[in-house]
Design a protein around this motif. Structure first.
Motif, PDB file in Angstrom:
ATOM      1  N   UNK A  46       0.810  -1.220   0.000  1.00  0.00           N
ATOM      2  CA  UNK A  46       0.000   0.000   0.000  1.00  0.00           C
ATOM      3  C   UNK A  46       0.845   1.272   0.000  1.00  0.00           C
ATOM      4  N   UNK A  47       1.936   1.279   0.737  1.00  0.00           N
ATOM      5  CA  UNK A  47       2.799   2.464   0.790  1.00  0.00           C
ATOM      6  C   UNK A  47       3.338   2.821  -0.591  1.00  0.00           C
ATOM      7  N   UNK A  51       2.147   6.238  -3.167  1.00  0.00           N
ATOM      8  CA  UNK A  51       3.086   7.194  -3.764  1.00  0.00           C
ATOM      9  C   UNK A  51       3.303   6.961  -5.257  1.00  0.00           C
ATOM     10  N   UNK A  52       3.231   5.701  -5.660  1.00  0.00           N
ATOM     11  CA  UNK A  52       3.524   5.339  -7.055  1.00  0.00           C
ATOM     12  C   UNK A  52       2.493   4.325  -7.566  1.00  0.00           C
ATOM     13  N   UNK A  53       1.301   4.804  -7.944  1.00  0.00           N
ATOM     14  CA  UNK A  53       0.286   3.874  -8.451  1.00  0.00           C
ATOM     15  C   UNK A  53       0.751   3.180  -9.734  1.00  0.00           C
ATOM     16  N   UNK A  70      14.820   3.256   1.498  1.00  0.00           N
ATOM     17  CA  UNK A  70      14.166   3.126   2.810  1.00  0.00           C
ATOM     18  C   UNK A  70      13.510   1.764   2.997  1.00  0.00           C
ATOM     19  N   UNK A  71      13.165   1.110   1.900  1.00  0.00           N
ATOM     20  CA  UNK A  71      12.488  -0.183   2.008  1.00  0.00           C
ATOM     21  C   UNK A  71      13.459  -1.362   2.179  1.00  0.00           C
ATOM     22  N   UNK A  72      14.755  -1.097   2.110  1.00  0.00           N
ATOM     23  CA  UNK A  72      15.748  -2.160   2.318  1.00  0.00           C
ATOM     24  C   UNK A  72      15.926  -2.352   3.821  1.00  0.00           C
ATOM     25  N   UNK A  73      15.692  -3.548   4.339  1.00  0.00           N
ATOM     26  CA  UNK A  73      15.869  -3.775   5.776  1.00  0.00           C
ATOM     27  C   UNK A  73      17.301  -3.447   6.218  1.00  0.00           C
ATOM     28  N   UNK A  74      17.420  -2.910   7.412  1.00  0.00           N
ATOM     29  CA  UNK A  74      18.727  -2.506   7.936  1.00  0.00           C
ATOM     30  C   UNK A  74      19.746  -3.649   7.849  1.00  0.00           C
ATOM     31  N   UNK A  75      19.312  -4.858   8.139  1.00  0.00           N
ATOM     32  CA  UNK A  75      20.221  -6.014   8.120  1.00  0.00           C
ATOM     33  C   UNK A  75      20.770  -6.296   6.718  1.00  0.00           C
TER      34      UNK A  75
END
Length: 114
Positions: A46-47, A51-53, A70-75
């Motif tokens: 959904x996020x 922002x980008x349909x 931002x969507x890349x997990x910190x690990x």
């Protein structure tokens, strides 16, 4: 689409794979699906849809690339170094197009790991 192998990822980093294919690899991972009527985003988080349909061109869009980062997990943030041994670009190579490709590879590494 080429498989997400180390060879494919290096081709992206070395600017040997065309922009459209690189974008499509990420779009596929995000859940965007091309149909005869346009784009189906029903499998996209959904996020992203908010922002980008429509799937964004990550090479041209700084906001889309920031969202991807931002969507890349910190690990998984160091996978470029850990899995590919990528040492980064030289100063003369630090242009948005190449750095955005590196971000896309970083995201694809994280996606591949899931």
């Amino acid at each position: 689409m080429p498989p997400i192998t180390d060879e494919t990822l290096w081709a992206i980093l070395n600017d040997e794979l065309d922009d459209d294919t690189v974008n499509r690899l990420v779009w596929q991972g995000l859940g965007y699906r091309e149909t005869s009527d346009g784009w189906d985003n029903s499998a996209v988080e959904a996020l992203w849809v908010e922002k980008f349909p429509q799937p964004p061109n990550f090479i041209e869009s700084r906001p889309a690339t920031v969202q991807l980062t931002r969507s890349i997990p910190k690990a998984d943030k160091q996978l470029l170094k850990e899995e590919l041994g990528f040492k980064g670009y030289t100063v003369d190579q630090l242009i948005p197009r190449l750095t955005r490709r590196a971000t896309m590879v970083s995201w694809l590494l994280s996606y591949r790991r899931r």
